[in-house]
Scaffold this motif. Structure first.
Motif, PDB file in Angstrom:
ATOM      1  N   ASP A   1      -5.598  -6.046  -2.440  1.00 50.12           N
ATOM      2  CA  ASP A   1      -6.124  -4.850  -3.109  1.00 50.12           C
ATOM      3  C   ASP A   1      -5.073  -4.066  -3.902  1.00 50.12           C
ATOM      4  OD1 ASP A   1      -8.703  -5.290  -2.360  1.00 50.12           O
ATOM      5  OD2 ASP A   1      -8.663  -3.971  -0.621  1.00 50.12           O
ATOM      6  N   PRO A   2      -3.872  -3.810  -3.331  1.00 52.64           N
ATOM      7  CA  PRO A   2      -2.882  -3.050  -4.109  1.00 52.64           C
ATOM      8  C   PRO A   2      -2.503  -3.722  -5.424  1.00 52.64           C
ATOM      9  CG  PRO A   2      -2.233  -3.181  -1.810  1.00 52.64           C
ATOM     10  CD  PRO A   2      -3.394  -4.092  -1.973  1.00 52.64           C
ATOM     11  N   PHE A   3      -2.474  -5.049  -5.439  1.00 49.17           N
ATOM     12  CA  PHE A   3      -2.105  -5.767  -6.659  1.00 49.17           C
ATOM     13  C   PHE A   3      -3.296  -5.870  -7.616  1.00 49.17           C
ATOM     14  CE2 PHE A   3       0.670  -7.296  -3.275  1.00 49.17           C
ATOM     15  CZ  PHE A   3       1.913  -7.090  -3.848  1.00 49.17           C
ATOM     16  N   VAL A   4      -4.470  -6.145  -7.083  1.00 52.27           N
ATOM     17  CA  VAL A   4      -5.659  -6.321  -7.929  1.00 52.27           C
ATOM     18  C   VAL A   4      -6.061  -5.020  -8.606  1.00 52.27           C
ATOM     19  CG1 VAL A   4      -8.126  -6.869  -7.886  1.00 52.27           C
ATOM     20  CG2 VAL A   4      -6.518  -8.290  -6.619  1.00 52.27           C
TER      21      VAL A   4
ATOM     22  N   LEU B   1      -1.075  -2.115  -8.612  1.00 53.42           N
ATOM     23  CA  LEU B   1       0.312  -2.396  -8.950  1.00 53.42           C
ATOM     24  C   LEU B   1       0.496  -3.281 -10.177  1.00 53.42           C
ATOM     25  CD1 LEU B   1       1.790  -2.914  -5.368  1.00 53.42           C
ATOM     26  CD2 LEU B   1       1.928  -0.891  -6.824  1.00 53.42           C
ATOM     27  N   LEU B   2      -0.489  -4.109 -10.522  1.00 58.47           N
ATOM     28  CA  LEU B   2      -0.372  -4.970 -11.691  1.00 58.47           C
ATOM     29  C   LEU B   2      -0.874  -4.293 -12.968  1.00 58.47           C
ATOM     30  CD1 LEU B   2      -1.432  -8.439 -10.211  1.00 58.47           C
ATOM     31  CD2 LEU B   2       0.865  -7.530 -10.589  1.00 58.47           C
ATOM     32  N   ARG B   3      -1.378  -3.087 -12.846  1.00 59.82           N
ATOM     33  CA  ARG B   3      -1.809  -2.338 -14.028  1.00 59.82           C
ATOM     34  C   ARG B   3      -0.603  -1.684 -14.692  1.00 59.82           C
ATOM     35  NH1 ARG B   3      -6.170   1.764 -12.182  1.00 59.82           N
ATOM     36  NH2 ARG B   3      -5.874   2.421 -14.341  1.00 59.82           N
TER      37      ARG B   3
ATOM     38  N   TRP C   1       6.193   2.933 -11.262  1.00 61.06           N
ATOM     39  CA  TRP C   1       7.138   2.377 -10.311  1.00 61.06           C
ATOM     40  C   TRP C   1       8.520   2.181 -10.944  1.00 61.06           C
ATOM     41  CZ3 TRP C   1       8.258   2.665  -5.710  1.00 61.06           C
ATOM     42  CH2 TRP C   1       9.050   1.748  -5.037  1.00 61.06           C
ATOM     43  N   LYS C   2       8.550   1.802 -12.217  1.00 60.57           N
ATOM     44  CA  LYS C   2       9.832   1.683 -12.928  1.00 60.57           C
ATOM     45  C   LYS C   2      10.515   3.048 -13.027  1.00 60.57           C
ATOM     46  CE  LYS C   2       8.686  -2.379 -15.714  1.00 60.57           C
ATOM     47  NZ  LYS C   2       8.352  -2.872 -17.068  1.00 60.57           N
TER      48      LYS C   2
ATOM     49  N   ASN D   1       0.822  -1.219   0.000  1.00 56.23           N
ATOM     50  CA  ASN D   1       0.000   0.000   0.000  1.00 56.23           C
ATOM     51  C   ASN D   1       0.852   1.264   0.000  1.00 56.23           C
ATOM     52  OD1 ASN D   1      -3.056  -0.695   0.287  1.00 56.23           O
ATOM     53  ND2 ASN D   1      -2.027  -2.122   1.659  1.00 56.23           N
ATOM     54  N   VAL D   2       2.033   1.209   0.607  1.00 64.53           N
ATOM     55  CA  VAL D   2       2.954   2.348   0.527  1.00 64.53           C
ATOM     56  C   VAL D   2       3.428   2.537  -0.912  1.00 64.53           C
ATOM     57  CG1 VAL D   2       5.266   3.123   1.163  1.00 64.53           C
ATOM     58  CG2 VAL D   2       3.702   2.334   2.923  1.00 64.53           C
ATOM     59  N   LEU D   3       3.668   1.443  -1.625  1.00 67.18           N
ATOM     60  CA  LEU D   3       4.062   1.536  -3.035  1.00 67.18           C
ATOM     61  C   LEU D   3       2.969   2.205  -3.865  1.00 67.18           C
ATOM     62  CD1 LEU D   3       5.747  -1.931  -3.740  1.00 67.18           C
ATOM     63  CD2 LEU D   3       6.858   0.261  -3.322  1.00 67.18           C
ATOM     64  N   VAL D   4       1.714   1.834  -3.610  1.00 70.79           N
ATOM     65  CA  VAL D   4       0.591   2.466  -4.323  1.00 70.79           C
ATOM     66  C   VAL D   4       0.543   3.957  -4.010  1.00 70.79           C
ATOM     67  CG1 VAL D   4      -1.916   2.543  -4.581  1.00 70.79           C
ATOM     68  CG2 VAL D   4      -0.762   0.349  -4.373  1.00 70.79           C
ATOM     69  N   LEU D   5       0.735   4.307  -2.743  1.00 73.32           N
ATOM     70  CA  LEU D   5       0.716   5.717  -2.339  1.00 73.32           C
ATOM     71  C   LEU D   5       1.851   6.493  -2.999  1.00 73.32           C
ATOM     72  CD1 LEU D   5      -0.805   7.697  -0.527  1.00 73.32           C
ATOM     73  CD2 LEU D   5       0.746   7.077   1.329  1.00 73.32           C
ATOM     74  N   MET D   6       3.026   5.883  -3.107  1.00 78.63           N
ATOM     75  CA  MET D   6       4.161   6.527  -3.761  1.00 78.63           C
ATOM     76  C   MET D   6       3.870   6.765  -5.238  1.00 78.63           C
ATOM     77  SD  MET D   6       7.396   4.529  -2.029  1.00 78.63           S
ATOM     78  CE  MET D   6       8.577   5.285  -3.156  1.00 78.63           C
ATOM     79  N   CYS D   7       3.278   5.774  -5.900  1.00 79.88           N
ATOM     80  CA  CYS D   7       2.917   5.933  -7.318  1.00 79.88           C
ATOM     81  C   CYS D   7       1.909   7.066  -7.498  1.00 79.88           C
ATOM     82  CB  CYS D   7       2.339   4.632  -7.868  1.00 79.88           C
ATOM     83  SG  CYS D   7       3.535   3.292  -8.037  1.00 79.88           S
ATOM     84  N   PHE D   8       0.945   7.142  -6.586  1.00 76.93           N
ATOM     85  CA  PHE D   8      -0.069   8.191  -6.672  1.00 76.93           C
ATOM     86  C   PHE D   8       0.561   9.574  -6.504  1.00 76.93           C
ATOM     87  CE2 PHE D   8      -3.328  10.992  -4.956  1.00 76.93           C
ATOM     88  CZ  PHE D   8      -4.412  10.727  -5.785  1.00 76.93           C
TER      89      PHE D   8
END
Length: 337
Positions: free
Chosen positions: A290-293, A296-298, A305-306, A23-30
């Motif tokens: 949830d973060p992957f579904v 993060l997998l989109r 993230w890259k 979820n931190v990764l999702v927040l960073m991407c946002f």
């Protein structure tokens, strides 16, 4: 501690750590991507991410402590706050998933009018409703002292200790799960099945064009024809897999816990404490999936993230080059001296 309790404690630790990281990764991407922030679904994903993060830092640690010590962790005040949050965050997460499904339904079924039907203002209104809806049940439960430490789930959650309130608590619990889990599930099934219907219709149109093209291209190589047919098959399965994942993870994670909570209301059926904690862990696992579904997998989140990783690596390589150059110049000056 028994071997089962050790395993369950280990599972909770893994769920907590993975939920925090993902979820931190999702927040960073946002925060990093302006394109993601511009999109209306980003608001729903941001809300879902915050719910999952708060769940990982509030409910999961206390459940871990409850498994280890087999008693209420902390004082009554802490347990009441965490139980309130757990009820609020679980409901908010469910309604956020329903909001995301409504957004996809409008985007796919009504593509030409999507931007007029789903604006930031509309998304904010939907989120306001989810917050009001989610807060209403824990407020009622807290005012009636129906929040506390439940040994069956080793966590602070909805719990009635007074036998005289049993009938009212049964009605409250039934209404709560009907207007949170069941309502969200109905919305998910309705919207995503409509999306699947439209996706299959478009796939059929594309398949007809593809087959007509393959018939006209008589000299096409057999390997190219095979690849076209294989892509055609994958296209048909892609939408089904995605929608099955959305609905399947929701049912798999929440249904065992909700059913256990409803069965528990019956004094006839005895529920094993290990199963109670397992069902709670399954509910917690939604904060991990949830973060992957949803994110993060989109493709867009993968690209973001890259970009973040490349930026970090580039900055570190520049710093290391600067340090190497500084060290080299220092060595030269020492030799001159």
């Amino acid at each position: 501690m028994s071997i089962w309790e050790l395993i369950l404690a280990f599972v909770v630790v893994v769920l907590m750590l993975v939920a925090l990281l993902a979820n931190v990764l999702v927040l960073m991407c946002f925060l990093y991507s302006a394109d993601i922030r511009k999109q209306v679904p980003g608001l729903f994903i941001l809300n879902l991410t915050f719910c999952n993060l708060l769940m990982a830092v509030s409910s999961m640690p206390l459940t871990l402590a409850g498994i280890i010590y087999k008693s209420q962790p902390g004082g009554d005040q802490v347990c009441h706050v965490v139980g309130f949050l757990e009820t609020f965050l679980t409901t908010n997460s469910m309604l956020s998933m329903a909001a995301l499904s409504i957004d996809r339904w409008i985007a796919v079924v009504f593509p030409l009018s999507y931007h007029s039907k789903m604006r930031y203002r509309d998304a904010a209104l939907i989120l306001s409703y989810t917050w009001l809806h989610s807060a209403s049940f824990p407020i009622v439960a807290a005012s009636l002292s129906w929040v506390g430490f439940h040994h069956l789930y080793a966590s602070c959650t909805l719990y009635n200790k007074r036998p005289e309130d049993r009938t009212q608590f049964v009605i409250f619990t039934g209404v709560f799960h009907a207007l949170s889990f069941l309502l969200s599930l109905v919305v998910l099934c309705f919207t995503y099945l409509k999306v699947l219907k439209v996706a299959r219709f478009h796939c059929k149109r594309i398949d007809v064009i593809t087959m007509q093209t393959l018939v006209l291209l008589v000299d096409i190589h057999p390997s190219v024809r095979e690849r076209c047919l294989e892509e055609q098959k994958r296209r048909r399965q892609r939408a089904t897999k995605k929608i099955s994942t959305f609905i399947g993870t929701f049912i798999l994670c929440f249904a065992p816990y909700v059913i256990t909570r409803l069965v528990e209301l019956s004094s006839v059926v005895h529920i094993n404490s290990h199963w109670g904690i397992i069902s709670k862990c399954l509910a917690y696992s939604k904060a991990v999936s949830d973060p992957f579904v949803y994110s993060l997998l989109r493709h867009q989140y993968k690209k973001t993230w890259k970009d973040i990783i490349n930026k970090i690596l580039k900055r570190s390589s520049i710093n290391s080059s600067a340090l190497a150059g500084e060290s080299h110049s220092r060595n030269i000056s020492q030799l001159n001296e």
